[in-house]
Design an enzyme around this catalytic site. Structure first.
Site, PDB file in Angstrom:
ATOM      1  N   CYS A 470       0.856  -1.199   0.000  1.00  0.00           N
ATOM      2  CA  CYS A 470       0.000   0.000   0.000  1.00  0.00           C
ATOM      3  C   CYS A 470       0.887   1.242   0.000  1.00  0.00           C
ATOM      4  O   CYS A 470       1.832   1.337   0.794  1.00  0.00           O
ATOM      5  CB  CYS A 470      -0.900  -0.004   1.242  1.00  0.00           C
ATOM      6  SG  CYS A 470      -1.750   1.567   1.549  1.00  0.00           S
ATOM      7  N   CYS A 483     -11.499  -4.392 -10.512  1.00  0.00           N
ATOM      8  CA  CYS A 483     -10.855  -3.305 -11.234  1.00  0.00           C
ATOM      9  C   CYS A 483      -9.566  -2.901 -10.530  1.00  0.00           C
ATOM     10  O   CYS A 483      -9.188  -3.461  -9.499  1.00  0.00           O
ATOM     11  CB  CYS A 483     -11.796  -2.119 -11.352  1.00  0.00           C
ATOM     12  SG  CYS A 483     -12.219  -1.366  -9.771  1.00  0.00           S
ATOM     13  N   CYS A 488      -6.989  -0.249   0.655  1.00  0.00           N
ATOM     14  CA  CYS A 488      -6.195  -0.932   1.667  1.00  0.00           C
ATOM     15  C   CYS A 488      -7.096  -1.277   2.859  1.00  0.00           C
ATOM     16  O   CYS A 488      -7.784  -0.398   3.392  1.00  0.00           O
ATOM     17  CB  CYS A 488      -5.024  -0.061   2.116  1.00  0.00           C
ATOM     18  SG  CYS A 488      -4.048  -0.775   3.449  1.00  0.00           S
TER      19      CYS A 488
END
Length: 527
Positions: A470, A483, A488
């Site tokens: 992240c 997608c 996170c």
């Protein structure tokens, strides 16, 4: 004479029945008392203080009350008006003088009738209009106060003694002194040294508990030292005008709270009516909820660890209770948990904060975003921000992992392949082999290596190949499907899976202004 006394008694009894004990106080020893008159303010009323080039302006709903102290002569109301003192902290002497003259004129217009209630009505409803104050009250600056005090001090030395006897044509004198920051509790006339019935005194003042200027239309008494430099050396180091503004704001806040506690409100959760004293109003959004409902809501969020959910229960509202409100609603024990988790959550949302990877430590560490190195200030452990392993310098985290796998075989066993493909081939062979084939591989490489070490290495390699960090909290994330807009699960940061760019919202124009695509090709086929 008896008729006058009867009318005085009837008037005082009527005032006691109309006003509460905070508004009207009677001196039982004689026909005297004091009335606090709260002036009615129009909507959007502002108090302004100019200090040099700076301008302070506040919208208020309540001003400190005017204090009307009176003493009824024996021939009132038939022949003489009441002897009175008008006191106010936020009016100047000329303004008090004008009000005093108007009160005397009101008595002259109704000679022979009781007038105290009419005075109160005038001060409450018409005083501001009479003084040409409409939507803005400009407080006198300190320079103005100093000049006025100097002028009053000079005039006091030349003034003649004031006549304490009231006559219908008498008017307040101009020998007043203004001291807006010297507080003194008001007393009934004749019951204290503040008002002395001494014909030889002059240049008198009377001050109330808000540091008020007083105008006595019949008696003038010097009661305390009023040097203009007196307050320049105060411990608080604030000017008299600033002190007056502070007093007005504090009084306004106290009166608004008093009004709130005695008003009925509908709780936005249970939709029942509650007194304001049993409610909490959130400062950010102004929504009001009863304490039981809001308390239960906050307790559930804190117990579940969702401190970010301790917000306004109203849908789509971004307000939240203050820490002091949360403490009063949930108690000390839950508030300690809330305070700790809130700090933890705040650190989690900071891009330049990570945590020491040592299980025995776990302290928050501030990192330099331009470097992958970090050092815990508690245990002094140097580690890599990306892989959370011991710091490996400029080498790539993946390279470091494979090099540490210079697999030293157990004594008497063969070495495992050094490449990732070779390790995977050995594992595929072992996992799908027959019992005899597994025993052969275990005799070659070692049973512990095949059942433990090899799977651990392959798992680390799989995570490295299939997960990304992240961009906000560096937590490892796997994309299973969907997608390229990722969220996170740790810090709830939106980002693009393809390039790891942070996104402000789901419908970002990132995919129109970059080479990244919103929907990957494989996702489009599945859809």
């Amino acid at each position: 004479m008896n008729t006058d006394l009867e009318e005085q008694e009837d008037e005082l009894l009527a005032l006691q029945s109309i006003f509460d004990s905070e508004e009207f106080v009677r001196d039982e020893s004689k026909s005297a008392g004091e009335i606090r008159v709260s002036v009615e303010l129009p909507a959007d009323f502002n108090v302004v203080l100019k200090e040099g080039d700076s301008l302070r302006q506040y919208e208020i709903s309540f001003l400190p009350p005017l204090l009307l102290t009176f003493d009824l002569p024996q021939d009132y109301p038939s022949s003489s008006p009441p002897s009175f003192t008008l006191t106010c902290s936020w009016l100047t002497h000329p303004q008090l003088h004008a009000l005093g003259v108007q009160l005397t004129d009101l008595y002259q217009a109704t000679r022979g009738a009781v007038v105290l209630f009419s005075w109160v009505q005038f001060l409450r409803e018409d005083a501001l209009k009479f003084l040409d104050i409409h939507s803005v009250l400009e407080l006198p600056s300190d320079e103005h106060n100093t000049e006025l005090c100097d002028q009053d001090k000079d005039s006091a030395t030349l003034s003649e003694p004031n006549n304490i006897e009231h006559t219908p044509t008498s008017e307040p004198t101009d020998d007043q002194h203004c001291d807006v920051s010297d507080p003194c509790e008001p007393h009934l006339p004749g019951s204290s040294s503040q008002v002395q019935e001494n014909p030889s005194t002059s240049d008198g003042i009377s001050t109330d508990s808000q540091g008020a200027c007083a105008l006595d239309s019949h008696q003038q008494t010097q009661t305390r030292d009023s040097s203009p430099n007196k307050h320049q050396t105060s411990d608080l180091s604030i000017t008299p005008s600033q002190a007056l503004m502070s007093q007005i704001l504090l009084y306004n806040a106290a009166q608004k709270q008093k009004l709130f506690t005695t008003t009925l409100f509908d709780c936005g959760v249970c939709f029942m009516s509650w007194l304001g004293s049993e409610c909490v109003q959130l400062f950010q959004c102004g929504h009001i909820f009863c304490k039981p409902c809001l308390g239960k809501f906050c307790k559930v969020q804190i117990k579940e660890g969702n401190v970010r959910g301790v917000t306004c229960p109203e849908a789509d509202c971004g307000g939240s209770p203050t820490p002091a409100q949360v403490r009063s609603l949930v108690g000390e024990e839950l508030f300690s948990r809330y305070d700790r988790l809130l700090l933890q959550s705040t650190l989690d949302h900071m891009a330049d904060v990570t945590y020491c990877p040592r299980n025995s430590c776990g302290s928050a560490v501030i990192v330099d975003t331009s470097s992958t190195a970090a050092m815990c200030s508690v245990c002094n452990f140097a580690f890599c921000v990306k892989c959370k392993k011991t710091y490996h310098g400029a080498q790539d985290c993946h390279t470091m992992k494979t090099e540490k796998e210079d697999i030293i075989p157990q004594r008497g066993y063969a070495s495992l392949p050094q490449s990732k493909e070779g390790l995977k081939a050995v594992w595929d062979d072992y996992s799908s082999a027959s019992k005899e084939r597994k025993r052969i591989l275990e005799r070659r490489y070692g049973r512990d290596v095949m059942q433990g070490t090899l799977t651990m290495w392959l798992s680390d390699d799989w995570i490295t190949d299939n997960c990304k960090h992240c961009p906000h909290c560096f937590c490892k994330i796997q994309k299973i499907s969907g997608c390229n807009v990722m969220t996170c699960t740790r810090c709830h940061q939106l980002f693009c899976w393809a390039c790891l760019t942070r996104l402000e919202k789901y419908g970002s124009d990132h995919f129109q202004s970059s080479d990244c695509v919103h929907y990957p090709l494989d996702f489009a086929y599945r859809a």
